[in-house]
Design a protein around this motif. Structure first.
Motif, short mmCIF file in Angstrom:
data_model
loop_
_atom_site.label_atom_id
_atom_site.label_comp_id
_atom_site.label_asym_id
_atom_site.label_seq_id
_atom_site.Cartn_x
_atom_site.Cartn_y
_atom_site.Cartn_z
N GLU A 126 0.09 -21.02 -3.92
CA GLU A 126 0.05 -20.23 -2.69
C GLU A 126 0.39 -18.77 -2.98
O GLU A 126 -0.23 -17.85 -2.42
N ILE A 127 1.36 -18.55 -3.85
CA ILE A 127 1.67 -17.17 -4.26
C ILE A 127 0.46 -16.56 -4.96
O ILE A 127 0.13 -15.38 -4.75
N GLY A 128 -0.22 -17.37 -5.75
CA GLY A 128 -1.43 -16.89 -6.43
C GLY A 128 -2.50 -16.46 -5.46
O GLY A 128 -3.17 -15.44 -5.67
N GLU A 129 -2.68 -17.21 -4.37
CA GLU A 129 -3.66 -16.83 -3.35
C GLU A 129 -3.30 -15.50 -2.70
O GLU A 129 -4.16 -14.66 -2.45
N ILE A 130 -2.02 -15.32 -2.43
CA ILE A 130 -1.56 -14.07 -1.82
C ILE A 130 -1.82 -12.90 -2.77
O ILE A 130 -2.35 -11.85 -2.36
N GLU A 131 -1.47 -13.08 -4.03
CA GLU A 131 -1.64 -12.00 -5.00
C GLU A 131 -3.11 -11.69 -5.24
O GLU A 131 -3.49 -10.52 -5.38
N ASP A 132 -3.95 -12.71 -5.28
CA ASP A 132 -5.38 -12.47 -5.46
C ASP A 132 -5.94 -11.64 -4.30
O ASP A 132 -6.78 -10.76 -4.50
N TYR A 133 -5.48 -11.94 -3.10
CA TYR A 133 -5.92 -11.19 -1.93
C TYR A 133 -5.45 -9.74 -2.01
O TYR A 133 -6.23 -8.80 -1.80
#
Length: 282
Positions: A126-133
């Protein structure tokens, strides 16, 4: 096309305000450059974009709304619910917001993570999704800044450093809007505590200095939270007694002015950190 939404929003505003592509050549923006931007093939530099928006008498907030197809209001209302639930320690409501949005659009998922991150740790995916965005963000609008205000401290130090550099470099574009400043202060506050908790004194001091540069007359509550973070810094790194007294003075001030939910949240953060320090010092 990573930049499509930025260019499309600009195109729609340009047409709406009756400007031709050539109208921006006096700003040093060639027709071909602007056309490529509007078609998502490239990104304008931040200063050129700001000059172009000023020429059309469009504020960063209006541009932000256009980028998000007018959906900013609904997102903002949910972020307001998240903030209220957090300060009231209403974990049940935060959980409900997460559940209601976790299977929705990309933006809804980010809203869900924003709520979840306030009551439990976020998993790496989930942190990865935020950072990718966030890596694709060229313009920090209300949606993106609200994300940072809630869970910006959950990001990697590399990502945090990039965002801090960007906010500082482009400070002139955000500092004149109170709503933007409040969200930035909340992000900076959490990042300062993040660095204090991780024992990174230099980074904590660096972010404190950045926060001081954003202050404007009348930013009373924002000064309160940054001063509170500074008091933690003093307590942990300079003068333990002085820092503790300043922390308690802030809590008494908030009680005096009736900001009870806010005071309770800061008191909880105080109790957690003071207890942890006393425990480790035994």
């Amino acid at each position: 096309m990573v930049y499509f939404k930025y260019g499309k929003a600009f195109h729609d505003l340009r047409i709406q305000h009756g400007f031709s592509l050539s109208a921006f050549e006096e700003l040093g923006i060639a027709k071909s450059t602007l056309s490529n931007f509007e078609n998502g093939k490239s990104m304008l530099s931040f200063d050129r974009l700001d000059f172009a928006l000023q020429k059309m008498n469009v504020s960063p907030l209006d541009y932000s709304l256009m980028i998000n197809n007018g959906e900013q209001d609904s997102y903002t209302s949910i972020f307001d619910e998240i903030e209220k639930a957090y300060y009231q320690r209403n974990i049940k409501q935060l959980q409900e917001i997460y559940q209601e949005n976790s299977n929705g659009t990309k933006e809804q998922k980010l809203l869900a993570y924003s709520a979840k991150g306030l009551y439990q740790h976020l998993p790496a995916d989930e942190i990865g999704e935020i950072e990718d965005y966030l890596k694709g963000i060229q313009f920090w609008g209300l949606f993106e800044l609200s994300l940072l205000a809630n869970i910006g401290d959950k990001l990697s130090d590399t990502q945090i450093s990039y965002i801090l550099d960007d906010l500082l470099f482009n400070k002139i574009y955000y500092e004149n809007d109170l709503y933007y400043r409040v969200l930035i202060y909340r992000f900076l506050y959490k990042v300062i505590l993040h660095y204090i908790d991780s024992g990174n004194q230099n980074k904590a001091k660096e972010v404190l200095d950045i926060s001081q540069s954003y202050f404007m007359p009348g930013d009373v509550m924002s000064r309160v939270i940054i001063n509170y973070a500074e008091s933690f810094y003093i307590h942990f790194y300079i003068d333990e007694k002085k820092g503790k007294n300043q922390l308690l003075d802030t809590l008494r001030f908030l009680k005096k002015i009736g900001a009870e939910d806010f005071r309770k949240t800061l008191k909880m953060q105080y109790d957690k950190r003071i207890f942890r320090k006393n425990h480790f010092n035994k």
